[in-house]
Design a protein around this motif. Structure first.
Motif, PDB file in Angstrom:
ATOM      1  N   GLY A  22      -5.862  -8.890  -0.105  1.00  0.00           N
ATOM      2  CA  GLY A  22      -5.898 -10.030  -0.770  1.00  0.00           C
ATOM      3  C   GLY A  22      -5.158  -9.333  -1.990  1.00  0.00           C
ATOM      4  N   ALA A  23      -5.235  -8.396  -2.695  1.00  0.00           N
ATOM      5  CA  ALA A  23      -4.722  -7.719  -3.920  1.00  0.00           C
ATOM      6  C   ALA A  23      -3.158  -7.611  -3.586  1.00  0.00           C
ATOM      7  N   TYR A  24      -3.027  -6.910  -2.336  1.00  0.00           N
ATOM      8  CA  TYR A  24      -1.470  -6.324  -2.136  1.00  0.00           C
ATOM      9  C   TYR A  24      -0.537  -7.505  -1.973  1.00  0.00           C
ATOM     10  N   VAL A  25      -1.006  -8.574  -1.385  1.00  0.00           N
ATOM     11  CA  VAL A  25      -0.356  -9.736  -1.043  1.00  0.00           C
ATOM     12  C   VAL A  25       0.033 -10.495  -2.188  1.00  0.00           C
ATOM     13  N   SER A  26      -0.966 -10.597  -3.091  1.00  0.00           N
ATOM     14  CA  SER A  26      -0.864 -11.049  -4.617  1.00  0.00           C
ATOM     15  C   SER A  26       0.014 -10.329  -5.682  1.00  0.00           C
ATOM     16  N   GLY A  27       0.284  -9.065  -5.127  1.00  0.00           N
ATOM     17  CA  GLY A  27       1.404  -8.385  -5.970  1.00  0.00           C
ATOM     18  C   GLY A  27       0.668  -7.592  -6.885  1.00  0.00           C
ATOM     19  N   ILE A  28      -0.861  -7.302  -6.856  1.00  0.00           N
ATOM     20  CA  ILE A  28      -1.742  -6.657  -7.681  1.00  0.00           C
ATOM     21  C   ILE A  28      -1.830  -5.033  -6.729  1.00  0.00           C
ATOM     22  N   LYS A  29      -1.839  -3.981  -7.489  1.00  0.00           N
ATOM     23  CA  LYS A  29      -2.092  -2.689  -6.722  1.00  0.00           C
ATOM     24  C   LYS A  29      -3.541  -2.634  -6.597  1.00  0.00           C
ATOM     25  N   PRO A  30      -3.881  -2.280  -5.202  1.00  0.00           N
ATOM     26  CA  PRO A  30      -5.131  -2.241  -4.741  1.00  0.00           C
ATOM     27  C   PRO A  30      -5.536  -0.832  -4.789  1.00  0.00           C
ATOM     28  N   ILE A  31      -6.863  -0.679  -5.004  1.00  0.00           N
ATOM     29  CA  ILE A  31      -7.572   0.572  -4.781  1.00  0.00           C
ATOM     30  C   ILE A  31      -8.738   0.324  -3.673  1.00  0.00           C
ATOM     31  N   LEU A  32      -8.719   1.266  -2.564  1.00  0.00           N
ATOM     32  CA  LEU A  32      -9.734   0.980  -1.661  1.00  0.00           C
ATOM     33  C   LEU A  32     -10.826   1.852  -1.805  1.00  0.00           C
ATOM     34  N   TYR A  33     -12.183   1.574  -2.325  1.00  0.00           N
ATOM     35  CA  TYR A  33     -13.138   2.138  -2.366  1.00  0.00           C
ATOM     36  C   TYR A  33     -13.825   2.194  -0.695  1.00  0.00           C
ATOM     37  N   ALA A  34     -13.370   3.523  -0.279  1.00  0.00           N
ATOM     38  CA  ALA A  34     -13.668   3.698   1.066  1.00  0.00           C
ATOM     39  C   ALA A  34     -15.315   4.068   1.534  1.00  0.00           C
ATOM     40  N   ARG A  35     -15.886   3.049   1.639  1.00  0.00           N
ATOM     41  CA  ARG A  35     -17.389   3.173   2.027  1.00  0.00           C
ATOM     42  C   ARG A  35     -17.573   3.315   3.472  1.00  0.00           C
ATOM     43  N   ARG A  36     -16.546   2.902   4.403  1.00  0.00           N
ATOM     44  CA  ARG A  36     -16.667   2.805   5.702  1.00  0.00           C
ATOM     45  C   ARG A  36     -15.299   3.307   6.352  1.00  0.00           C
ATOM     46  N   SER A  37     -15.250   4.128   7.421  1.00  0.00           N
ATOM     47  CA  SER A  37     -14.011   4.495   7.887  1.00  0.00           C
ATOM     48  C   SER A  37     -13.168   3.768   8.598  1.00  0.00           C
ATOM     49  N   GLU A  38     -13.819   2.295   9.046  1.00  0.00           N
ATOM     50  CA  GLU A  38     -12.940   1.497   9.549  1.00  0.00           C
ATOM     51  C   GLU A  38     -12.013   0.768   8.880  1.00  0.00           C
ATOM     52  N   SER A  39     -12.385   0.878   7.256  1.00  0.00           N
ATOM     53  CA  SER A  39     -11.657   0.204   6.299  1.00  0.00           C
ATOM     54  C   SER A  39     -10.310   0.803   6.265  1.00  0.00           C
ATOM     55  N   ILE A  40     -10.691   2.254   6.174  1.00  0.00           N
ATOM     56  CA  ILE A  40      -9.370   3.285   6.015  1.00  0.00           C
ATOM     57  C   ILE A  40      -8.494   3.029   7.196  1.00  0.00           C
ATOM     58  N   ARG A  41      -8.979   2.875   8.463  1.00  0.00           N
ATOM     59  CA  ARG A  41      -8.285   2.669   9.546  1.00  0.00           C
ATOM     60  C   ARG A  41      -7.509   1.404   9.563  1.00  0.00           C
ATOM     61  N   ALA A  42      -8.137   0.219   9.156  1.00  0.00           N
ATOM     62  CA  ALA A  42      -7.581  -0.927   9.163  1.00  0.00           C
ATOM     63  C   ALA A  42      -6.242  -0.961   8.298  1.00  0.00           C
TER      64      ALA A  42
END
Length: 237
Positions: free
Chosen positions: A191-211
């Protein structure tokens, strides 16, 4: 130049609870049960069954409207004046709820505040921003948040860019002046990326990283405390 930090709420700043009936949800349902039962034989089990029918729609319907939908399933006329009271009881039914704060959240928010950055909470939630302000106050976090953008208030969910645009407009910043931190690849990072905002992923789950692994230049942190040096580096660029 970065002027604002946007933050997700659930499992980023405060912990979510396992459903389908969380502590705060039961508080809300008990609140409207008390009101409805004044005029009709209604108990918490009936209200809960109605809630389960509509559970997929909370978060994209204003709380007052959602309460009227629940009451309609229980046989009430949506034009009954009592339902105005029910709407208020539902919306504010969980204001005594105190959430558990994620480790490092206070330190991160304190850092953001001390750096003079603006903050916006951008969240998919069934709570209105007014109620979230109270609940965050119960946890000692409200003073750090300048703007709360709730999906229920605006009837739009992350990752739709519109919810991020609402936050940007509220703080008066451009996409390149904001960073968003959240734990979900689809809702927060995308959502942030498509909006032009720099995203930071708080990786609580490995599946989030893979996705999210193919999103260019994605910054990943594994604790909120790690966000502080990452922000320090970005602000120094």
């Amino acid at each position: 130049m970065i002027k604002a930090v946007f933050l997700d709420l659930w499992d980023t700043l405060i912990y979510s609870e396992p459903g389908p009936i969380e502590t705060y949800t039961r508080m809300e349902l008990e609140s409207i049960t008390k009101t409805l039962s004044r005029v009709k034989n209604i108990d918490i089990d009936r209200v809960t069954r109605a809630y389960r029918v509509l559970v997929d729609y909370r978060g994209v319907i204003k709380p007052g409207v959602y309460a009227k939908l629940l009451a309609s399933l229980l046989g009430f006329n949506p034009n009954d004046p009592l339902l105005e009271e029910v709407a208020v009881e539902y919306e504010f039914g969980a204001v005594q709820y105190t959430p558990r704060v994620v480790e490092g959240a206070r330190e991160l928010l304190e850092y953001i505040k001390n750096r003079g950055l603006k903050t916006a909470l951008v969240t998919n939630t069934h709570f209105s921003s007014s109620v979230l302000r109270i609940i965050l106050g119960n946890a000692g976090l409200s003073r750090y948040i300048d703007v709360i953008v709730s999906s229920a208030d605006y009837e739009v969910l992350k990752p739709h860019p519109r919810i991020f645009e609402i936050a940007m407009n509220a703080l008066g910043v451009k996409p390149f002046e904001a960073i968003h931190i959240g734990d979900s690849c689809s809702r927060d990072v995308l959502g942030a990326y498509v909006s032009g905002i720099k995203p930071i992923l708080y990786a609580r789950r490995s599946e989030s990283i893979r996705a999210c692994e193919e999103i260019p230049g994605l910054t990943i942190i594994y604790s909120l405390r790690e966000a502080i040096p990452v922000l320090e580096k970005i602000l120094g660029e």
